[in-house]
Write an enzyme that holds these catalytic residues in place. Structure first.
Site, mmCIF file in Angstrom:
data_model
loop_
_atom_site.group_PDB
_atom_site.id
_atom_site.type_symbol
_atom_site.label_atom_id
_atom_site.label_comp_id
_atom_site.label_asym_id
_atom_site.label_seq_id
_atom_site.Cartn_x
_atom_site.Cartn_y
_atom_site.Cartn_z
ATOM 1 N N ASN A 100 2.267 -41.309 -3.044
ATOM 2 C CA ASN A 100 2.862 -40.018 -2.703
ATOM 3 C C ASN A 100 3.525 -40.170 -1.341
ATOM 4 O O ASN A 100 2.846 -40.182 -0.320
ATOM 5 C CB ASN A 100 1.754 -38.950 -2.678
ATOM 6 C CG ASN A 100 2.254 -37.605 -2.201
ATOM 7 O OD1 ASN A 100 3.462 -37.388 -2.072
ATOM 8 N ND2 ASN A 100 1.317 -36.694 -1.949
ATOM 9 N N LYS A 129 5.477 -38.168 0.221
ATOM 10 C CA LYS A 129 5.611 -36.911 0.974
ATOM 11 C C LYS A 129 7.000 -36.817 1.619
ATOM 12 O O LYS A 129 7.979 -37.336 1.060
ATOM 13 C CB LYS A 129 4.472 -36.790 2.005
ATOM 14 C CG LYS A 129 3.092 -36.934 1.358
ATOM 15 C CD LYS A 129 1.946 -36.575 2.256
ATOM 16 C CE LYS A 129 0.634 -36.814 1.519
ATOM 17 N NZ LYS A 129 -0.538 -36.414 2.307
ATOM 18 N N HIS A 134 -0.758 -30.111 -5.112
ATOM 19 C CA HIS A 134 -1.227 -30.857 -3.944
ATOM 20 C C HIS A 134 -1.688 -29.869 -2.878
ATOM 21 O O HIS A 134 -1.113 -28.786 -2.725
ATOM 22 C CB HIS A 134 -0.101 -31.742 -3.404
ATOM 23 C CG HIS A 134 -0.580 -32.688 -2.345
ATOM 24 N ND1 HIS A 134 -0.799 -32.284 -1.052
ATOM 25 C CD2 HIS A 134 -0.933 -33.996 -2.400
ATOM 26 C CE1 HIS A 134 -1.256 -33.316 -0.354
ATOM 27 N NE2 HIS A 134 -1.343 -34.365 -1.156
ATOM 28 N N GLU A 189 -1.293 -29.686 0.193
ATOM 29 C CA GLU A 189 -0.265 -29.263 1.150
ATOM 30 C C GLU A 189 0.604 -28.154 0.544
ATOM 31 O O GLU A 189 1.005 -27.220 1.243
ATOM 32 C CB GLU A 189 0.569 -30.481 1.593
ATOM 33 C CG GLU A 189 -0.249 -31.369 2.530
ATOM 34 C CD GLU A 189 0.081 -32.844 2.483
ATOM 35 O OE1 GLU A 189 1.146 -33.229 1.973
ATOM 36 O OE2 GLU A 189 -0.763 -33.640 2.967
ATOM 37 N N GLU A 218 -8.843 -34.633 -4.460
ATOM 38 C CA GLU A 218 -8.426 -34.921 -3.094
ATOM 39 C C GLU A 218 -9.121 -33.951 -2.135
ATOM 40 O O GLU A 218 -8.628 -32.823 -1.935
ATOM 41 C CB GLU A 218 -6.907 -34.760 -2.956
ATOM 42 C CG GLU A 218 -6.119 -35.742 -3.798
ATOM 43 C CD GLU A 218 -4.770 -36.051 -3.173
ATOM 44 O OE1 GLU A 218 -4.483 -37.237 -3.001
ATOM 45 O OE2 GLU A 218 -4.034 -35.117 -2.821
ATOM 46 N N GLY A 220 -5.111 -37.786 5.056
ATOM 47 C CA GLY A 220 -4.420 -38.147 6.293
ATOM 48 C C GLY A 220 -5.307 -38.205 7.517
ATOM 49 O O GLY A 220 -4.821 -38.261 8.642
ATOM 50 N N SER A 255 -7.177 -40.687 2.242
ATOM 51 C CA SER A 255 -7.460 -41.840 3.106
ATOM 52 C C SER A 255 -7.894 -43.087 2.335
ATOM 53 O O SER A 255 -8.752 -43.841 2.795
ATOM 54 C CB SER A 255 -8.487 -41.473 4.181
ATOM 55 O OG SER A 255 -7.957 -40.478 5.050
HETATM 56 P P1 PGA Z 1 -3.583 -39.907 2.430
HETATM 57 O O1 PGA Z 1 -2.928 -38.749 1.493
HETATM 58 O O2 PGA Z 1 -3.737 -41.120 1.558
HETATM 59 O O3 PGA Z 1 -2.586 -40.084 3.533
HETATM 60 O O4 PGA Z 1 -4.895 -39.381 2.906
HETATM 61 C C1 PGA Z 1 -3.296 -38.596 0.161
HETATM 62 C C2 PGA Z 1 -2.515 -37.459 -0.454
HETATM 63 O O5 PGA Z 1 -2.239 -36.464 0.232
HETATM 64 O O6 PGA Z 1 -2.129 -37.521 -1.644
#
Ligand code: PGA
Length: 269
Positions: free
Chosen positions: A11, A13, A108, A110, A185, A191, A230
């Site tokens: 992903n 982003k 997601h 976000e 998630e 992140g 992560s």
């Molecule tokens: P990350 O994000 O691997 O940077 O923690 C995962 C995601 O948001 O799909």
């Protein structure tokens, strides 16, 4: 993880440029050159892994051309719940399909936290993806405060149940249901460099499968439940070794070709 063929999805982003996206895709394709990522085979042993890249919308068509000569697949990061009409800024599932997407991330955290994607809206997006023959990756997961209050399973079950009810009321067929994957998630792990232990993640994954199974046992058995939050080369193997963890949704580490390739290799072994 042996029965279900794992998926590793990158992903990307809101990152990169046209040039850097191409370079990243080329480096990942090169890094995975020795691994069979082809389609599942009926009646024989299927290739060990599916890998997909989810760049920003505007790079999808171009990367579709680039990936056409590889076995990697393409996904979008979001989709409209509506199919057509006066919805400025939205992108329809059929449009994604037309430019070469096979997958789309829905719900997601976000999008839920920053762009108003409610459980109901997310269910609408899952149905829209299925109408166009896209495979939705439905993201679920609890925030830090929900976890601290002991509400992880309540939150994840609620997020799933709204979508499962929509599948029932939309009379979605068994073959369409097979297109769906779930990504667990935990919001606090995205992140941050923090992640649940493999055993903690496994417990939630098993509960996700059981929650789906209470409505549809066949769907639950085949359902791929990815872990995201992560994931890096150093923790991927232990996470993917868990029985109900069928791959990963990767954010930050998906922007580094070497890390992402190592994560894919961990899922393939
Ligand atoms: P990350 O994000 O691997 O940077 O923690 C995962 C995601 O948001 O799909």
């Amino acid at each position: 993880m042996a029965y279900r063929r794992p998926i590793v999805a990158g992903n990307w982003k809101l990152n990169g440029s046209r040039q850097s996206s191409r370079a990243l895709a080329v480096a990942i394709v090169d890094g995975l050159a020795g691994i069979d990522l082809g389609p599942a085979r009926l009646g024989g042993e299927s290739p060990p892994l599916e890998v997909l890249l989810c760049p920003p919308f505007v790079y999808l068509a171009e990367l579709a051309d680039l990936l056409a000569v590889s076995q990697l697949r393409l996904g979008a990061q979001d989709v409209a719940a509506e199919d057509v009409g006066a919805f400025t800024g939205e992108v329809a599932a059929a449009m994604l399909r037309e430019v070469g997407c096979r997958y789309v991330i829905t719900g997601h955290s976000e999008r839920r936290a920053l762009f108003g994607d409610t459980d109901e809206k997310v269910a609408g997006k899952v149905l829209a993806a299925l109408r166009a023959g896209l495979s939705p990756i439905l993201c679920v997961g609890e925030t830090r405060s929900e976890r601290d209050a002991g509400h992880t399973l309540t939150v994840v079950r609620r997020q799933l149940d709204v979508v499962l009810a929509a599948l029932d009321s939309g009379r979605v067929s068994a073959s369409e249901r097979r297109l769906i994957s779930v990504a667990y998630e935990p919001v606090w792990a995205i992140g941050t460099g923090l992640s649940p232990t493999p055993a903690e993640a496994q417990a939630v994954h098993a509960d996700i499968r059981a929650t789906v199974g209470r409505r549809d046992a066949t769907m639950a058995f085949d359902l791929r439940v990815l872990y995201g939050g992560s994931v890096k080369a150093s923790n991927a193997k232990d996470l993917f070794a868990m029985q109900d963890i069928d791959g990963g949704l990767i954010g930050g580490a998906a922007l580094l070709a070497g890390e992402f390739v190592s994560i894919c290799k961990a899922a393939a072994s």
